[in-house]
Design an enzyme around this catalytic site. Structure first.
Site, PDB file in Angstrom:
ATOM      1  N   THR A 245      50.617 -38.219  35.658  1.00 45.55           N
ATOM      2  CA  THR A 245      51.340 -39.253  35.922  1.00 45.55           C
ATOM      3  C   THR A 245      51.517 -39.362  34.549  1.00 45.55           C
ATOM      4  O   THR A 245      52.828 -38.665  34.347  1.00 45.55           O
ATOM      5  CB  THR A 245      50.251 -40.061  35.385  1.00 45.55           C
ATOM      6  OG1 THR A 245      50.467 -41.564  35.689  1.00 45.55           O
ATOM      7  CG2 THR A 245      49.509 -40.123  34.482  1.00 45.55           C
TER       8      THR A 245
ATOM      9  N   LYS B 216      55.916 -36.946  35.664  1.00 48.93           N
ATOM     10  CA  LYS B 216      55.872 -36.701  37.390  1.00 48.93           C
ATOM     11  C   LYS B 216      57.129 -35.417  37.765  1.00 48.93           C
ATOM     12  O   LYS B 216      56.581 -35.618  38.231  1.00 48.93           O
ATOM     13  CB  LYS B 216      55.732 -38.296  38.589  1.00 48.93           C
ATOM     14  CG  LYS B 216      54.217 -38.696  37.731  1.00 48.93           C
ATOM     15  CD  LYS B 216      54.499 -40.282  39.173  1.00 48.93           C
ATOM     16  CE  LYS B 216      52.652 -40.198  39.074  1.00 48.93           C
ATOM     17  NZ  LYS B 216      52.920 -41.719  40.469  1.00 48.93           N
TER      18      LYS B 216
ATOM     19  N   ASN C 257      52.624 -35.616  41.762  1.00 52.09           N
ATOM     20  CA  ASN C 257      50.886 -36.466  41.269  1.00 52.09           C
ATOM     21  C   ASN C 257      50.051 -35.507  40.648  1.00 52.09           C
ATOM     22  O   ASN C 257      49.100 -35.544  40.733  1.00 52.09           O
ATOM     23  CB  ASN C 257      50.950 -37.207  41.402  1.00 52.09           C
ATOM     24  CG  ASN C 257      50.470 -37.300  43.791  1.00 52.09           C
ATOM     25  OD1 ASN C 257      49.456 -36.659  43.626  1.00 52.09           O
ATOM     26  ND2 ASN C 257      49.441 -38.438  43.392  1.00 52.09           N
TER      27      ASN C 257
ATOM     28  N   ASP D 109      50.422 -39.343  47.175  1.00 52.98           N
ATOM     29  CA  ASP D 109      50.544 -41.220  47.466  1.00 52.98           C
ATOM     30  C   ASP D 109      51.084 -41.173  48.486  1.00 52.98           C
ATOM     31  O   ASP D 109      50.092 -42.193  49.218  1.00 52.98           O
ATOM     32  CB  ASP D 109      51.247 -41.529  46.450  1.00 52.98           C
ATOM     33  CG  ASP D 109      50.747 -41.259  45.361  1.00 52.98           C
ATOM     34  OD1 ASP D 109      49.748 -41.649  44.220  1.00 52.98           O
ATOM     35  OD2 ASP D 109      51.405 -41.312  43.591  1.00 52.98           O
TER      36      ASP D 109
ATOM     37  N   GLY E   5      60.327 -53.964  46.260  1.00 54.63           N
ATOM     38  CA  GLY E   5      59.662 -52.677  45.016  1.00 54.63           C
ATOM     39  C   GLY E   5      60.381 -51.549  45.592  1.00 54.63           C
ATOM     40  O   GLY E   5      60.770 -51.317  46.562  1.00 54.63           O
ATOM     41  N   ALA E   6      61.589 -51.252  44.751  1.00 50.99           N
ATOM     42  CA  ALA E   6      61.705 -49.417  44.568  1.00 50.99           C
ATOM     43  C   ALA E   6      61.237 -48.710  43.259  1.00 50.99           C
ATOM     44  O   ALA E   6      62.901 -47.701  43.040  1.00 50.99           O
ATOM     45  CB  ALA E   6      62.967 -50.029  44.651  1.00 50.99           C
ATOM     46  N   GLY E   7      60.118 -48.422  42.960  1.00 51.28           N
ATOM     47  CA  GLY E   7      59.629 -47.767  41.925  1.00 51.28           C
ATOM     48  C   GLY E   7      59.621 -46.301  42.091  1.00 51.28           C
ATOM     49  O   GLY E   7      59.720 -46.571  43.470  1.00 51.28           O
TER      50      GLY E   7
ATOM     51  N   TYR F  23      45.810 -52.736  42.291  1.00 50.39           N
ATOM     52  CA  TYR F  23      43.816 -52.580  42.408  1.00 50.39           C
ATOM     53  C   TYR F  23      43.292 -53.145  41.250  1.00 50.39           C
ATOM     54  O   TYR F  23      42.912 -53.149  41.686  1.00 50.39           O
ATOM     55  CB  TYR F  23      43.433 -50.831  42.605  1.00 50.39           C
ATOM     56  CG  TYR F  23      44.194 -49.960  41.596  1.00 50.39           C
ATOM     57  CD1 TYR F  23      43.269 -49.811  40.778  1.00 50.39           C
ATOM     58  CD2 TYR F  23      45.125 -49.304  41.767  1.00 50.39           C
ATOM     59  CE1 TYR F  23      43.888 -49.072  40.446  1.00 50.39           C
ATOM     60  CE2 TYR F  23      45.605 -48.128  41.435  1.00 50.39           C
ATOM     61  CZ  TYR F  23      45.307 -48.059  40.180  1.00 50.39           C
ATOM     62  OH  TYR F  23      45.542 -47.404  38.864  1.00 50.39           O
TER      63      TYR F  23
ATOM     64  N   GLY G  62      45.388 -52.300  46.592  1.00 50.62           N
ATOM     65  CA  GLY G  62      45.384 -50.473  46.693  1.00 50.62           C
ATOM     66  C   GLY G  62      44.551 -49.499  46.222  1.00 50.62           C
ATOM     67  O   GLY G  62      44.573 -48.743  45.944  1.00 50.62           O
TER      68      GLY G  62
END
Ligand code: NAP
Length: 261
Positions: A43, A47, A68, A83, A107-109, A202, A223
């Protein structure tokens, strides 16, 4: 959830958390080559940085730009990313088949890149991306353009695009425990007229976005299924066994419920 899966299948193994400073990453990865080690999850912040220490990196991990999961195959280390598989399988639980639908992604991460990969490779008709920092959304759209129809949506067109979408996915961290409580990942409460709203957060189990979407009569998903299914995919890659996803989900849910909100 991984320890629950080991127990469920009667496998004598344990899943442990290792806190590895960047300077010790190479040595930590080398330990994964030992016999008796199935592999690891990776993580933040490792990554991307872990890639040079692996023998092979899958195409999906390269495209998403993050490993991951590491799998130890007789001393050879394969890096991959589960993922996208996790997100796709979670969508199935709420009856979403991405082929031919239109989706808006907030979002764009890092997580957005896995969600974009999942939706585009499954054949969405159009994926629109909205992000607080437009340059990051532009970059994501460029990186994934070869996989399907993807475009950045400006704030002015967001209400109409969301209204017409079949699926709205929040991949930002807005609304997460520890962030500013009841914030929305949108300038205003804009929801699809019909369809499904997924928030990959989540914790809490229902963000304000999900509560508002549910109140508007839309199908919602948090999530947790994505989290569990990405783990289930990693578990299968490590052990070669079919993952006990239900036992993993129950274990994850119990832990999350025991945490302070
Ligand atoms: P990341 O790479 O740091 O990306 C964060 C995203 O959130 C960016 O798009 C960022 O926009 C946006 N953002 C952050 N603060 C914001 C704000 N105040 N207003 C508007 N936008 C904001 O993080 P990540 O790894 O993608 O994770 C994002 C979320 O997904 C986290 O809540 C994480 O827990 C969750 N997640 C869930 C799963 C799962 O399995 N369910 C898996 C991975 C991640 P900018 O580009 O403008 O900064």
């Amino acid at each position: 959830m991984h320890n629950a899966a080991f127990r469920h299948l009667g496998i004598e193994a344990s899943y442990q958390a290792w806190d590895i400073p960047p300077a010790e990453l190479a040595a930590a990865v080398a330990r994964l080559r030992e016999p008796g080690v199935y592999g690891a999850n990776v993580t933040i912040p490792h990554k991307l940085e872990v890639m040079p220490f692996l023998d092979e990196v899958s195409k999906v991990a390269k495209t998403i730009g993050a490993v991951n999961t590491i799998v130890n195959r007789q001393g050879r280390l394969l890096g991959t990313n589960t993922d996208a598989v996790g997100f796709s399988r979670a969508l199935g639980d709420v009856g979403v088949r991405p082929a031919g639908i239109s989706a808006v992604m907030l979002g764009a991460g890092g997580a957005a890149r896995a969600v974009a990969y999942a939706l585009l490779t499954a054949g969405v008709r159009l994926l629109l991306v909205y992000n607080r920092t437009p340059a990051r959304a532009e970059r994501l759209a460029r990186d994934f353009a070869a996989l399907g129809a993807i475009a950045v949506v400006p704030t002015s067109e967001l209400p109409i695009c969301i209204g017409a979408a079949d699926l709205l996915v929040n991949t930002t961290s807005v609304g997460m425990v520890g962030s500013k409580g009841d914030d929305l990942p949108l300038p205003e409460l804009w929801l699809p007229r019909q369809g499904v709203v997924v928030d990959i957060i989540y914790r809490p189990s229902r963000t304000r976005l999900l509560r508002e979407a549910q109140a508007a009569g839309l199908t919602i998903q948090n999530g947790l299924p994505m989290l569990v299914y990405q783990g289930a995919e990693s578990f299968s890659l490590w052990t070669g066994e079919q993952s006990p996803a239900r036992a993993m989900l129950e274990a994850a849910r119990l832990v999350l419920e025991s945490l302070p909100s």
